[in-house]
Design an enzyme around this catalytic site. Structure first.
Site, PDB file in Angstrom:
ATOM      1  N   ASP A   1       0.833  -1.197   0.000  1.00 47.63           N
ATOM      2  CA  ASP A   1       0.000   0.000   0.000  1.00 47.63           C
ATOM      3  C   ASP A   1       0.875   1.257   0.000  1.00 47.63           C
ATOM      4  OD1 ASP A   1      -2.434   1.333  -0.003  1.00 47.63           O
ATOM      5  OD2 ASP A   1      -2.789   1.091   2.145  1.00 47.63           O
TER       6      ASP A   1
ATOM      7  N   HIS B   1      -4.434   2.779  -7.035  1.00 45.64           N
ATOM      8  CA  HIS B   1      -5.602   2.490  -6.208  1.00 45.64           C
ATOM      9  C   HIS B   1      -6.867   2.330  -7.043  1.00 45.64           C
ATOM     10  CE1 HIS B   1      -3.146   3.256  -2.651  1.00 45.64           C
ATOM     11  NE2 HIS B   1      -4.139   2.732  -1.954  1.00 45.64           N
TER      12      HIS B   1
END
Length: 376
Positions: free
Chosen positions: A178, A259
């Site tokens: 992430d 994302h």
């Protein structure tokens, strides 16, 4: 299109207080005392046994009246409504999230519904959700539903690195997956409003760069320390990168293709078992392909991801036989109106994203073949 409203103000936002260190939960009362004394504690059954009992003991010893609510597992509107009703019934005066990213996102939304403050106590360093003023909600089936935005960031984020070190290293790696997207995305969003509605500041750009620097410098070392359940300076640095730096960097810097492609990937049922950061890592390779970076730079990111067992191709994602129509659906969802991919300062369409997804898989396979990489 970046900045259609021609925003000119720059904006940076953050949680009111961030605390990190070994055995930090033991001092929770010291940091949560100003929020209230009757918290709604949201955690699942597994986390209750890992850290919940210790947290409640620390708080009740200081006079808190803790009401426990068992998290059902999915950050959905339905789960938020159920937990909000519990909070109203118990007249809770603030909310505590104890757990991983979906617990955190659910608790932030519950606190917003109840109009009370929220404290975040992550038990893994698997996402950058703890520090942000937004939540990602999913449908009960696991597909991406929407982003939910709040007026302010969490009041307190308390990270106990002793607890983090006991979690499976897969979670730390997912947090790095992430976090590695933070700088890659933010550096392509300089002219697009961030999640606060303003343009990125110089400090948000610096935070994204520092986040990436820490991951490349300490990521593998921290991963091995986590395997040994050891709290080390490398682990502390990576936990901070995953949680604080990535959280501040994405929210005030901006998200883009990595994302958006992750969100599209949630439409493939076989990927529902993967952690958020594992899908974002592959989405980052897709964005690097879209950005047209040199092979040497692409190799550097792929090498890093493989060093901490993050997936870099379809086979490692668990979809070796994925069909083109499924990938095109991912691309279509990634290019949906309002998606973060439109923050990119370049031409984007479904065909380009579909091609980047297929090229990212090819790049991952090619690097493994050229380098002779083998899973350790």
């Amino acid at each position: 299109m970046p900045n259609p409203n021609k925003v000119t103000e720059r904006l940076f936002q953050s949680p009111s207080k961030y605390i990190q260190g070994p055995y930090a939960i033991h001092n929770a009362a010291k940091y949560l005392g100003k929020l209230g004394n009757a918290p709604l504690l949201i955690c699942d059954e597994i986390v209750w046994g890992i850290a919940g009992k210790d947290l409640v003991q620390a708080l009740e010893g200081a006079g808190f009246k803790v009401h426990r609510a068992v998290f059902g597992g999915e950050a959905s509107r339905e789960e938020v409504d159920r937990l909000s009703a519990l909070g109203r019934d118990k007249t809770s005066d603030f909310v505590i999230a104890l757990g991983g990213g979906k617990t955190v996102d659910t608790a932030k939304t519950v606190a917003d519904d109840l109009k009370v403050q929220v404290a975040i106590i992550p038990t893994t360093a698997s996402t950058d959700a703890p520090c942000s003023a937004l939540s990602v909600l999913y449908r009960p089936s696991g597909e991406f539903s929407c982003y939910t935005f709040f007026d302010k960031n969490p009041n307190v984020v308390l990270v106990d690195t002793t607890v983090i070190s006991k979690a499976p290293p897969r979670f730390l790696a997912a947090g790095m997956g992430d976090a590695i997207a933070t700088n890659v995305e933010a550096r392509r969003c300089l002219n697009s409003p961030n999640f606060g509605g303003g343009l990125p500041t110089e400090v948000s750009a610096a935070i994204g760069q520092k986040c990436e620097e820490i991951l490349f410098k300490y990521g593998k070392q921290a991963y091995e320390a986590n395997r040994a359940h050891a709290v080390t300076p490398a682990l502390e640095a990576v936990v901070e990168a995953n949680t604080l730096l990535s959280g501040l960097g994405f929210e005030s810097g901006g998200l883009a293709a990595a994302h958006a492609i992750h969100n599209g990937m949630t439409a493939i049922e076989e990927l529902h078992s993967l952690l958020h950061g594992e899908k974002v890592a592959f989405g980052t390779i897709c964005q690097l392909v879209l950005d047209g970076v040199p092979t040497s730079e692409l190799d550097r990111y792929i090498e890093f991801m493989l060093s901490v067992d993050l997936p870099v191709n379809f086979e490692q994602l668990g979809i070796p036989n994925v069909k083109d129509e499924e990938l095109r659906r991912v691309a279509e969802l990634a290019c949906a109106e309002g998606e973060t991919i439109w923050n990119l300062d370049r031409v984007i369409n479904v065909d380009l994203v579909f091609g980047a997804i297929k090229a990212a898989d090819a790049a991952g396979r090619d690097y493994i073949k050229r380098s002779g990489w083998k899973r350790s």
